[in-house]
Design a protein around this motif. Structure first.
Motif: not given
Length: 363
Positions: A304-310
């Motif tokens: 999965e690709v997610k920019m934000g830590g949240n």
């Protein structure tokens, strides 16, 4: 050109391996090279490079058994020096535990994305590097797409198509969506015309959609088979939308979509080096994985690709849910579950999910 047309064998003489660039513009060379390969009975004699596929109706021999094909992509962040390579994709397949700290700031990431992985743009003045991506798009719009198969195409229509594809990067947007996007400018365009333009962009290696993964699953949930829209490099999307690094940072939604495309670009290169391919997964219940890296020996990992830590927690749960859905008796257990981020630290969670900044990754 005259030498190639009259005595192509003259271009094949000399020290080997012999590099012939843009060979597809002089297709008579193909048969000459095939003949020389048969006569010499040695490997590694010629390297043929080209920025477009030859015409399908050219009547050329396939080259099977004599010529191997390798797809060359733009440089990854590791190759351009923005990733320190502290986490190896190959090591993750072998059960390794990720550890490292990314040197890449969010500002540096935005610049690297808009600049792209073009070798001539690495290490030069920033304004020059950013301008090169824009000039590349202009060349595609005004000339390259028509040279793909000799069919003259409307530059304004190509420009609208490129902008639509850019807006729909990292999505499964249907061709009808792209068609309606182009028509929003006041021009009616048919599905066949859109398809021909898209195929021309594919032949000159401007777009490279991400195919769907078709694993064995425990339930009878229908899997979607549509590919995800991607350019071969996210800088093409950024240039098509007239985005600078700063304007990209002011539009986090677009940044997120293009960040996913950048990660897909790098994963494709790393996977290719490991003798593997990259897909995506999406079923009718909207359970998805942005990337599935599958090696030819059957091992696989979900990403999965997610920019934000949240967003990490939700992404990790999603990957764990996917693992439960896959029929591991047929497919085997995943070698890893990984969330690729724009963050700083690489580590493995207690649930086994790996968190890896794109600024740490390598093959």
């Amino acid at each position: 050109m005259k030498i190639a047309d009259t005595t192509p064998s003259a271009l094949l003489e000399g020290a080997t391996p012999r590099l012939i660039d843009e060979w597809q513009t002089i297709q008579i060379l193909w048969d000459g090279i095939r003949f020389e390969v048969d006569q010499r009975e040695e490997t590694g004699q010629f390297i043929l490079t080209g920025s477009a596929s030859p015409k399908r109706d050219s009547g050329m021999h396939t080259g099977t058994g004599r010529i191997s094909r390798m797809l060359m992509r733009p440089m990854t962040l590791f190759e351009s020096g923005e990733s320190n390579g502290s986490v190896s994709l190959g090591t993750l397949f072998d059960g390794g535990i990720p550890a490292g700290t990314s040197p890449l700031t969010i500002e540096g990431l935005a610049f690297a994305l808009v600049r792209g992985g073009w070798p001539a743009s690495i290490g030069v003045n920033e304004s020059i590097a950013l301008r090169r991506a824009r000039e590349y798009v202009k060349a595609v719009v005004n000339a390259d797409i028509s040279e793909a198969d000799g069919v003259e195409r409307n530059p304004e229509r190509v420009r609208r198509l490129m902008r639509s594809l850019a807006r729909n990067t990292s999505t499964m947007a249907k061709q009808t969506t792209i068609r309606d996007d182009i028509a929003a400018g006041g021009e009616t365009v048919s599905d066949d015309t859109v398809a021909s333009y898209i195929n021309a962009l594919r032949r000159i290696f401007v777009i490279e959609d991400l195919p769907a993964w078709g694993p064995e699953v425990r339930s009878k949930t229908t899997q979607r088979t549509s590919a995800k829209r991607h350019f071969v490099d996210p800088s093409i999307a950024a240039a098509s939308l007239h985005l600078s690094p700063q304007s990209l940072m002011n539009d986090l939604n677009t940044f997120g979509l293009l960040f996913e495309s950048l990660c897909v670009r790098d994963l494709r290169v790393y996977a290719q080096a490991l003798d593997g391919e990259v897909f995506h997964y999406h079923d009718r219940n909207d359970l998805e994985a942005d990337a599935i890296v599958e090696l030819y020996d059957g091992r696989w990992g979900a990403v999965e690709v997610k920019m934000g830590g949240n967003e990490i927690e939700g992404a990790a749960k999603n990957l764990l849910k996917l693992r439960e859905k896959i029929d591991t008796e047929s497919m085997g257990e995943p070698s890893f579950l990984m969330v690729v981020t724009a963050g700083e630290y690489a580590y493995r969670r207690r649930d086994g999910v790996c968190i890896v900044p794109i600024g740490c990754l390598r093959e």
